[in-house]
Design a protein around this motif. Structure first.
Motif, PDB file in Angstrom:
ATOM      1  N   LEU A  30      -5.815  -2.491  -9.286  1.00 12.03           N
ATOM      2  CA  LEU A  30      -4.505  -2.693  -8.683  1.00 12.03           C
ATOM      3  C   LEU A  30      -4.423  -4.127  -8.191  1.00 12.03           C
ATOM      4  CD1 LEU A  30      -4.130   0.614  -6.643  1.00 12.03           C
ATOM      5  CD2 LEU A  30      -3.347   0.116  -8.965  1.00 12.03           C
ATOM      6  N   ASP A  31      -3.217  -4.672  -8.189  1.00 10.45           N
ATOM      7  CA  ASP A  31      -3.019  -6.069  -7.849  1.00 10.45           C
ATOM      8  C   ASP A  31      -1.712  -6.211  -7.071  1.00 10.45           C
ATOM      9  OD1 ASP A  31      -3.719  -8.759  -7.882  1.00 10.45           O
ATOM     10  OD2 ASP A  31      -2.953  -9.138  -9.888  1.00 10.45           O
ATOM     11  N   LEU A  35      -1.691  -3.321  -4.538  1.00 10.64           N
ATOM     12  CA  LEU A  35      -2.956  -3.398  -3.809  1.00 10.64           C
ATOM     13  C   LEU A  35      -2.705  -3.515  -2.310  1.00 10.64           C
ATOM     14  CD1 LEU A  35      -6.027  -3.596  -3.724  1.00 10.64           C
ATOM     15  CD2 LEU A  35      -5.792  -6.056  -4.153  1.00 10.64           C
ATOM     16  N   ALA A  36      -1.766  -4.375  -1.926  1.00 15.31           N
ATOM     17  CA  ALA A  36      -1.447  -4.537  -0.507  1.00 15.31           C
ATOM     18  C   ALA A  36      -0.952  -3.223   0.103  1.00 15.31           C
ATOM     19  CB  ALA A  36      -0.397  -5.631  -0.329  1.00 15.31           C
ATOM     20  N   GLY A  37      -0.117  -2.510  -0.637  1.00 18.04           N
ATOM     21  CA  GLY A  37       0.395  -1.242  -0.136  1.00 18.04           C
ATOM     22  C   GLY A  37      -0.697  -0.215   0.095  1.00 18.04           C
ATOM     23  N   THR A  38      -1.670  -0.160  -0.816  1.00 15.94           N
ATOM     24  CA  THR A  38      -2.758   0.815  -0.639  1.00 15.94           C
ATOM     25  C   THR A  38      -3.589   0.480   0.592  1.00 15.94           C
ATOM     26  OG1 THR A  38      -4.325  -0.379  -2.065  1.00 15.94           O
ATOM     27  CG2 THR A  38      -2.924   1.282  -3.112  1.00 15.94           C
ATOM     28  N   GLN A  39      -3.746  -0.804   0.885  1.00 13.49           N
ATOM     29  CA  GLN A  39      -4.552  -1.206   2.032  1.00 13.49           C
ATOM     30  C   GLN A  39      -3.787  -1.089   3.357  1.00 13.49           C
ATOM     31  OE1 GLN A  39      -7.960  -1.984   1.690  1.00 13.49           O
ATOM     32  NE2 GLN A  39      -7.342  -1.002  -0.219  1.00 13.49           N
ATOM     33  N   LEU A  40      -2.517  -1.452   3.345  1.00 14.66           N
ATOM     34  CA  LEU A  40      -1.745  -1.471   4.582  1.00 14.66           C
ATOM     35  C   LEU A  40      -1.061  -0.154   4.909  1.00 14.66           C
ATOM     36  CD1 LEU A  40      -0.071  -4.973   4.113  1.00 14.66           C
ATOM     37  CD2 LEU A  40      -2.005  -4.407   5.608  1.00 14.66           C
ATOM     38  N   TYR A  41      -0.640   0.589   3.871  1.00 18.45           N
ATOM     39  CA  TYR A  41       0.170   1.789   4.087  1.00 18.45           C
ATOM     40  C   TYR A  41      -0.414   3.040   3.438  1.00 18.45           C
ATOM     41  CZ  TYR A  41       3.732  -1.452   5.668  1.00 18.45           C
ATOM     42  OH  TYR A  41       4.419  -2.422   6.356  1.00 18.45           O
ATOM     43  N   LYS A  42      -1.559   2.904   2.781  1.00 16.36           N
ATOM     44  CA  LYS A  42      -2.156   4.026   2.036  1.00 16.36           C
ATOM     45  C   LYS A  42      -1.172   4.565   0.999  1.00 16.36           C
ATOM     46  CE  LYS A  42      -5.737   3.769   4.703  1.00 16.36           C
ATOM     47  NZ  LYS A  42      -6.288   2.458   4.619  1.00 16.36           N
ATOM     48  N   GLY A  43      -0.368   3.686   0.450  1.00 17.59           N
ATOM     49  CA  GLY A  43       0.631   4.032  -0.561  1.00 17.59           C
ATOM     50  C   GLY A  43       1.412   2.779  -0.931  1.00 17.59           C
ATOM     51  N   TYR A  44       2.688   2.924  -1.068  1.00 18.22           N
ATOM     52  CA  TYR A  44       3.567   1.811  -1.438  1.00 18.22           C
ATOM     53  C   TYR A  44       3.918   0.947  -0.239  1.00 18.22           C
ATOM     54  CZ  TYR A  44       4.763   3.745  -6.046  1.00 18.22           C
ATOM     55  OH  TYR A  44       4.732   4.186  -7.337  1.00 18.22           O
ATOM     56  N   ASP A  50       7.571  -1.276  -7.919  1.00 15.52           N
ATOM     57  CA  ASP A  50       6.830  -1.384  -9.169  1.00 15.52           C
ATOM     58  C   ASP A  50       5.350  -1.146  -8.905  1.00 15.52           C
ATOM     59  OD1 ASP A  50       6.041  -3.710  -7.883  1.00 15.52           O
ATOM     60  OD2 ASP A  50       6.462  -5.026  -9.556  1.00 15.52           O
ATOM     61  N   ILE A  51       4.572  -1.113  -9.974  1.00 20.60           N
ATOM     62  CA  ILE A  51       3.127  -0.988  -9.867  1.00 20.60           C
ATOM     63  C   ILE A  51       2.524  -2.217 -10.547  1.00 20.60           C
ATOM     64  CG2 ILE A  51       1.096   0.333 -10.566  1.00 20.60           C
ATOM     65  CD1 ILE A  51       2.774   2.838 -10.444  1.00 20.60           C
TER      66      ILE A  51
END
Length: 85
Positions: A30-31, A35-44, A50-51
């Motif tokens: 993920l990029d 990637l930021a969403g997974t780290q900051l929000y555990k999702g989007y 987009d992905i």
């Protein structure tokens, strides 16, 4: 289409993509905002729609070869991106 519907479709595409990569031993990660969403929000991220996926160039070229050989209308390829329908 509502943002929640878009995200549901994207997750279906992402699952398909990860299965394809696993089947052919392709490396991806993920990029960007994904990637930021997974780290900051555990999702989007809240407004992300987009992905973002990246992969080593050699695996990307293998992926393009696989897609072209399938001659599928599920994909569109341009010089930098692959779009799933």
């Amino acid at each position: 289409m509502m943002l929640t519907q878009i995200r549901e479709e994207q997750l279906i595409i992402l699952k398909y993509f990860t299965e394809l990569c696993k089947e052919y031993s392709l490396t991806y990660f993920l990029d960007g905002g994904t990637l930021a969403g997974t780290q900051l929000y555990k999702g989007y991220l809240p407004l992300d729609d987009d992905i973002d996926i990246a992969m080593p160039r050699s695996d990307y070229e293998t992926l393009i070869t696989l897609i072209v050989s399938e001659n599928s209308s599920d994909f569109t390829i341009d010089s930098l991106s692959i779009y799933f329908r």
